[in-house]
Write a protein that holds these residues in place. Sequence first.
Motif, PDB file in Angstrom:
ATOM      1  N   MET A 165      58.857  33.127 -28.004  1.00  8.28           N
ATOM      2  CA  MET A 165      58.752  34.357 -27.219  1.00  8.28           C
ATOM      3  C   MET A 165      58.339  34.014 -25.790  1.00  8.28           C
ATOM      4  O   MET A 165      57.526  33.105 -25.571  1.00  8.28           O
ATOM      5  CB  MET A 165      57.705  35.298 -27.821  1.00  8.28           C
ATOM      6  CG  MET A 165      58.119  35.941 -29.118  1.00  8.28           C
ATOM      7  SD  MET A 165      57.058  37.374 -29.531  1.00  8.28           S
ATOM      8  CE  MET A 165      55.458  36.585 -29.688  1.00  8.28           C
ATOM      9  N   PRO A 166      58.828  34.747 -24.813  1.00  2.00           N
ATOM     10  CA  PRO A 166      58.369  34.541 -23.430  1.00  2.00           C
ATOM     11  C   PRO A 166      56.896  34.925 -23.301  1.00  2.00           C
ATOM     12  O   PRO A 166      56.357  35.690 -24.100  1.00  2.00           O
ATOM     13  CB  PRO A 166      59.272  35.466 -22.609  1.00  2.00           C
ATOM     14  CG  PRO A 166      59.824  36.449 -23.588  1.00  2.00           C
ATOM     15  CD  PRO A 166      59.887  35.760 -24.910  1.00  2.00           C
ATOM     16  N   ALA A 167      56.256  34.394 -22.264  1.00  2.00           N
ATOM     17  CA  ALA A 167      54.812  34.581 -22.081  1.00  2.00           C
ATOM     18  C   ALA A 167      54.372  36.043 -22.090  1.00  2.00           C
ATOM     19  O   ALA A 167      53.369  36.380 -22.719  1.00  2.00           O
ATOM     20  CB  ALA A 167      54.361  33.891 -20.798  1.00  2.00           C
ATOM     21  N   PRO A 168      55.079  36.969 -21.401  1.00  2.00           N
ATOM     22  CA  PRO A 168      54.651  38.371 -21.440  1.00  2.00           C
ATOM     23  C   PRO A 168      54.659  38.953 -22.852  1.00  2.00           C
ATOM     24  O   PRO A 168      53.772  39.735 -23.216  1.00  2.00           O
ATOM     25  CB  PRO A 168      55.660  39.082 -20.541  1.00  2.00           C
ATOM     26  CG  PRO A 168      56.157  38.014 -19.618  1.00  2.00           C
ATOM     27  CD  PRO A 168      56.205  36.773 -20.456  1.00  2.00           C
ATOM     28  N   ALA A 169      55.648  38.571 -23.653  1.00  2.00           N
ATOM     29  CA  ALA A 169      55.718  39.068 -25.033  1.00  2.00           C
ATOM     30  C   ALA A 169      54.578  38.507 -25.872  1.00  2.00           C
ATOM     31  O   ALA A 169      54.012  39.199 -26.723  1.00  2.00           O
ATOM     32  CB  ALA A 169      57.068  38.709 -25.650  1.00  2.00           C
ATOM     33  N   VAL A 170      54.245  37.237 -25.628  1.00  2.00           N
ATOM     34  CA  VAL A 170      53.109  36.634 -26.339  1.00  2.00           C
ATOM     35  C   VAL A 170      51.824  37.374 -25.992  1.00  2.00           C
ATOM     36  O   VAL A 170      51.024  37.727 -26.869  1.00  2.00           O
ATOM     37  CB  VAL A 170      52.966  35.133 -25.992  1.00  2.00           C
ATOM     38  CG1 VAL A 170      51.649  34.571 -26.527  1.00  2.00           C
ATOM     39  CG2 VAL A 170      54.143  34.342 -26.553  1.00  2.00           C
ATOM     40  N   ARG A 171      51.632  37.631 -24.695  1.00  3.39           N
ATOM     41  CA  ARG A 171      50.424  38.335 -24.254  1.00  3.39           C
ATOM     42  C   ARG A 171      50.296  39.701 -24.916  1.00  3.39           C
ATOM     43  O   ARG A 171      49.237  40.057 -25.437  1.00  3.39           O
ATOM     44  CB  ARG A 171      50.478  38.501 -22.726  1.00  3.39           C
ATOM     45  CG  ARG A 171      49.347  39.324 -22.130  1.00  3.39           C
ATOM     46  CD  ARG A 171      48.023  38.641 -22.289  1.00  3.39           C
ATOM     47  NE  ARG A 171      46.934  39.439 -21.744  1.00  3.39           N
ATOM     48  CZ  ARG A 171      45.652  39.109 -21.854  1.00  3.39           C
ATOM     49  NH1 ARG A 171      45.317  37.996 -22.480  1.00  3.39           N
ATOM     50  NH2 ARG A 171      44.713  39.872 -21.336  1.00  3.39           N
ATOM     51  N   ASN A 172      51.376  40.473 -24.921  1.00  2.00           N
ATOM     52  CA  ASN A 172      51.327  41.808 -25.501  1.00  2.00           C
ATOM     53  C   ASN A 172      51.154  41.770 -27.011  1.00  2.00           C
ATOM     54  O   ASN A 172      50.491  42.633 -27.598  1.00  2.00           O
ATOM     55  CB  ASN A 172      52.581  42.596 -25.128  1.00  2.00           C
ATOM     56  CG  ASN A 172      52.566  43.028 -23.675  1.00  2.00           C
ATOM     57  OD1 ASN A 172      51.595  42.822 -22.954  1.00  2.00           O
ATOM     58  ND2 ASN A 172      53.660  43.622 -23.231  1.00  2.00           N
ATOM     59  N   THR A 173      51.734  40.768 -27.651  1.00  2.00           N
ATOM     60  CA  THR A 173      51.564  40.616 -29.097  1.00  2.00           C
ATOM     61  C   THR A 173      50.104  40.324 -29.433  1.00  2.00           C
ATOM     62  O   THR A 173      49.553  40.865 -30.398  1.00  2.00           O
ATOM     63  CB  THR A 173      52.466  39.483 -29.627  1.00  2.00           C
ATOM     64  OG1 THR A 173      53.835  39.818 -29.392  1.00  2.00           O
ATOM     65  CG2 THR A 173      52.258  39.274 -31.118  1.00  2.00           C
ATOM     66  N   VAL A 174      49.457  39.470 -28.637  1.00  2.00           N
ATOM     67  CA  VAL A 174      48.046  39.142 -28.857  1.00  2.00           C
ATOM     68  C   VAL A 174      47.180  40.393 -28.756  1.00  2.00           C
ATOM     69  O   VAL A 174      46.315  40.648 -29.600  1.00  2.00           O
ATOM     70  CB  VAL A 174      47.574  38.074 -27.845  1.00  2.00           C
ATOM     71  CG1 VAL A 174      46.054  37.932 -27.875  1.00  2.00           C
ATOM     72  CG2 VAL A 174      48.230  36.738 -28.143  1.00  2.00           C
ATOM     73  N   ILE A 175      47.399  41.195 -27.707  1.00  2.00           N
ATOM     74  CA  ILE A 175      46.606  42.412 -27.525  1.00  2.00           C
ATOM     75  C   ILE A 175      46.845  43.383 -28.683  1.00  2.00           C
ATOM     76  O   ILE A 175      45.889  43.952 -29.246  1.00  2.00           O
ATOM     77  CB  ILE A 175      46.946  43.100 -26.188  1.00  2.00           C
ATOM     78  CG1 ILE A 175      46.638  42.172 -25.008  1.00  2.00           C
ATOM     79  CG2 ILE A 175      46.174  44.408 -26.053  1.00  2.00           C
ATOM     80  CD1 ILE A 175      45.174  41.818 -24.845  1.00  2.00           C
ATOM     81  N   ARG A 176      48.095  43.578 -29.067  1.00  2.00           N
ATOM     82  CA  ARG A 176      48.404  44.505 -30.164  1.00  2.00           C
ATOM     83  C   ARG A 176      47.781  44.036 -31.476  1.00  2.00           C
ATOM     84  O   ARG A 176      47.208  44.834 -32.223  1.00  2.00           O
ATOM     85  CB  ARG A 176      49.923  44.653 -30.324  1.00  2.00           C
ATOM     86  CG  ARG A 176      50.585  45.501 -29.252  1.00  2.00           C
ATOM     87  CD  ARG A 176      51.987  45.909 -29.688  1.00  2.00           C
ATOM     88  NE  ARG A 176      52.832  44.741 -29.928  1.00  2.00           N
ATOM     89  CZ  ARG A 176      53.622  44.195 -29.021  1.00  2.00           C
ATOM     90  NH1 ARG A 176      53.666  44.700 -27.792  1.00  2.00           N
ATOM     91  NH2 ARG A 176      54.371  43.161 -29.319  1.00  2.00           N
ATOM     92  N   GLN A 177      47.896  42.741 -31.764  1.00  2.00           N
ATOM     93  CA  GLN A 177      47.348  42.219 -33.019  1.00  2.00           C
ATOM     94  C   GLN A 177      45.836  42.341 -33.039  1.00  2.00           C
ATOM     95  O   GLN A 177      45.231  42.631 -34.077  1.00  2.00           O
ATOM     96  CB  GLN A 177      47.766  40.751 -33.198  1.00  2.00           C
ATOM     97  CG  GLN A 177      49.257  40.541 -33.378  1.00  2.00           C
ATOM     98  CD  GLN A 177      49.736  40.884 -34.783  1.00  2.00           C
ATOM     99  OE1 GLN A 177      49.309  41.852 -35.386  1.00  2.00           O
ATOM    100  NE2 GLN A 177      50.638  40.074 -35.311  1.00  2.00           N
ATOM    101  N   MET A 178      45.190  42.089 -31.892  1.00  2.00           N
ATOM    102  CA  MET A 178      43.738  42.205 -31.808  1.00  2.00           C
ATOM    103  C   MET A 178      43.297  43.628 -32.097  1.00  2.00           C
ATOM    104  O   MET A 178      42.356  43.877 -32.868  1.00  2.00           O
ATOM    105  CB  MET A 178      43.264  41.755 -30.432  1.00  2.00           C
ATOM    106  CG  MET A 178      41.760  41.886 -30.198  1.00  2.00           C
ATOM    107  SD  MET A 178      41.289  43.507 -29.511  1.00  2.00           S
ATOM    108  CE  MET A 178      42.032  43.401 -27.871  1.00  2.00           C
TER     109      MET A 178
END
Length: 286
Positions: A165-178
Amino acid sequence: MSPEENGSKLTGRKDHWLPQCYMQGFIGPSRKEEPRPLFSFEKETQKWRPVSTREIGQGEGFYDYAEGTDYDAVTHPDSVFGRLEKQWRSKRELMERDKFASWAKHKDFLIEFMHMLRARSPMAMEQQRTVAGSYRVVQVTDIFPHPTNTSLTGVKLDTMTPYPMPAPAVRNTVIRQMLTDVQSGSSWAKDMDWCLRYTDEESNPYTATDQAVIVQGTLVAPAVTPEVLAHPDTIVIFPLCWQSCLFGSPLKFDVSYDRAHPQQPLSIRDEQKQRCDRFVISPVMF
C-alpha cells in the motif's frame, strides 16, 4: 459545525497519546502550584527535568490522517477518546476520597481507560504500522457490465501482481485500526482477576511511563499476545495515579484491595526506568 466537530480543523495539533488528564494524577501535593509540577526522567539523557503536562507525552499531528483525507468521511480520534478522557479526573478524585477502597465499583471504566491508553500508544501504533505495511493490494481502475450476464459486474485492475500500500493508505489504515481497537473494548481483561494497591506517601509514589501499561511475565514474545496474557506468570500493571495502581493476573489475587508494601512502588519504579521507551513521570525524583 463547531471546530471540535470538524476534523479538518483539528490537524497538526499537539496530540497527546498520554492524556493530560491522566498525567495530572501524578502531580504530588507538594508541587501542585509549580508551573512545571511533574518530574520527567528522560530515557535518552538519563536525567531528570521538571515538566508540565502540556509539553510531554505528545506529538504534532500524531493522530492525523494522511494529507488530503476528507475528514467528514472518517472517524476523528477526539470522538472516540473524548468520553473516557472527560470522565477520568472525576472518577479518580471520587476514588481518592476513600483511599481507593471503592475502586471495584469503577473497575470496568478503569479497564476501558487502560485499554484505550494501550491501543493509542506509540508502541501499539508502530505495531499497527508494521501490519499495515505488510498488506498487498491492487487498485480497481474500471467497473463495467458483464458481456453476457447482466447480473454480474466486471472489474479492471491496475495489475495482477499485488503491491505494498502507498504511504498515505498505510497511515489511514493505522489510524482506523487503532480507533477500532479502542472501540472494540478490552475483552482480554475479562479473563483476568484484578486488584488495587494504594499509598499515601508522596516520597514513595507510583509513577507512569510513556506507555502507561506494563506487562510482566516469564513468557517471552515480540508482542503482547493472548497467549502472553493467559500465562499464569503474567501480571498487567496499570498505575492510576501516584497514589494507586491496578494489577491484573490470570490467577486470583488473595486480597483485592490493600495498602501497598513500601517495596512494591519502589520495585515498579526501578523497572519503569529500565523498560520505558521515552520517559517516566513522577511527583518526585528517584
